[in-house]
Scaffold this motif. Structure first.
Motif, mmCIF file in Angstrom:
data_model
loop_
_atom_site.group_PDB
_atom_site.id
_atom_site.type_symbol
_atom_site.label_atom_id
_atom_site.label_comp_id
_atom_site.label_asym_id
_atom_site.label_seq_id
_atom_site.Cartn_x
_atom_site.Cartn_y
_atom_site.Cartn_z
ATOM 1 N N ASN A 1 0.848 -1.191 0.000
ATOM 2 C CA ASN A 1 0.000 0.000 0.000
ATOM 3 C C ASN A 1 0.884 1.242 0.000
ATOM 4 N N LYS A 2 0.254 2.393 0.001
ATOM 5 C CA LYS A 2 0.997 3.654 -0.079
ATOM 6 C C LYS A 2 1.943 3.834 1.103
ATOM 7 N N LYS A 3 1.519 3.423 2.272
ATOM 8 C CA LYS A 3 2.333 3.583 3.481
ATOM 9 C C LYS A 3 3.643 2.797 3.378
ATOM 10 N N THR A 4 3.573 1.552 2.906
ATOM 11 C CA THR A 4 4.796 0.745 2.805
ATOM 12 C C THR A 4 5.709 1.251 1.687
ATOM 13 N N ILE A 5 5.117 1.828 0.652
ATOM 14 C CA ILE A 5 5.929 2.394 -0.434
ATOM 15 C C ILE A 5 6.694 3.611 0.074
ATOM 16 N N LEU A 6 6.015 4.489 0.783
ATOM 17 C CA LEU A 6 6.662 5.690 1.306
ATOM 18 C C LEU A 6 7.712 5.354 2.359
ATOM 19 N N LYS A 7 7.539 4.239 3.037
ATOM 20 C CA LYS A 7 8.535 3.803 4.022
ATOM 21 C C LYS A 7 9.853 3.436 3.331
ATOM 22 N N VAL A 8 9.759 2.843 2.150
ATOM 23 C CA VAL A 8 10.962 2.487 1.388
ATOM 24 C C VAL A 8 11.675 3.750 0.925
ATOM 25 N N PHE A 9 10.916 4.755 0.493
ATOM 26 C CA PHE A 9 11.480 6.003 -0.012
ATOM 27 C C PHE A 9 11.411 7.094 1.046
ATOM 28 N N ASN A 10 11.876 6.811 2.221
ATOM 29 C CA ASN A 10 11.738 7.701 3.367
ATOM 30 C C ASN A 10 12.377 9.074 3.157
ATOM 31 N N THR A 11 13.477 9.140 2.407
ATOM 32 C CA THR A 11 14.191 10.410 2.246
ATOM 33 C C THR A 11 13.419 11.423 1.402
ATOM 34 N N THR A 12 12.552 10.954 0.504
ATOM 35 C CA THR A 12 11.769 11.862 -0.349
ATOM 36 C C THR A 12 10.272 11.703 -0.109
ATOM 37 N N LYS A 13 9.923 11.358 1.102
ATOM 38 C CA LYS A 13 8.533 11.056 1.441
ATOM 39 C C LYS A 13 7.592 12.231 1.157
#
Length: 109
Positions: free
Chosen positions: A56-68
């Motif tokens: 989901n969107k939350k897990t995707i943004l967790k991977v790309f934490n630096t550009t969240k």
């Protein structure tokens, strides 16, 4: 990751892979045996030689934490929807945008 066949959806600096499976569900009913196929897609992001399962969107943004924050802003502006029917296309667009962001970062320094 388990061995098997994966679809390569994005092949850039960051890769997106999809594992597609079908399971048959059978049930005994008064009319006889009834069954249906259950289709399941699982998505993975490959970044820095590591695989991250995303759902989901939350897990995707967790991977790309630096550009969240930039990715959240882009997601809202593009009306990306991570519900089941639009998850794949939204994930592809978000990862492609992340690749353009990460390409611009070294130029700024």
């Amino acid at each position: 990751m388990r061995p098997g066949f994966y679809d390569l959806l994005v092949n850039g600096k960051t890769q997106v892979l999809a594992k597609r499976t079908k399971r048959m569900f059978e049930d005994a009913t008064p009319r006889g045996m009834e069954g249906e196929f259950i289709i399941e897609d699982r998505f993975f992001i490959r970044m820095n030689n590591q695989y991250y399962p995303v759902s989901n969107k939350k897990t995707i943004l967790k991977v790309f934490n630096t550009t969240k924050k930039e990715l959240q802003k882009y997601s809202r502006a593009q009306h990306l929807n991570f519900k089941k029917q639009n998850r794949e296309s939204s994930l592809i667009k978000l990862v492609q945008y992340y690749d353009t962001l990460s390409a611009q970062i070294p130029e700024a320094n």
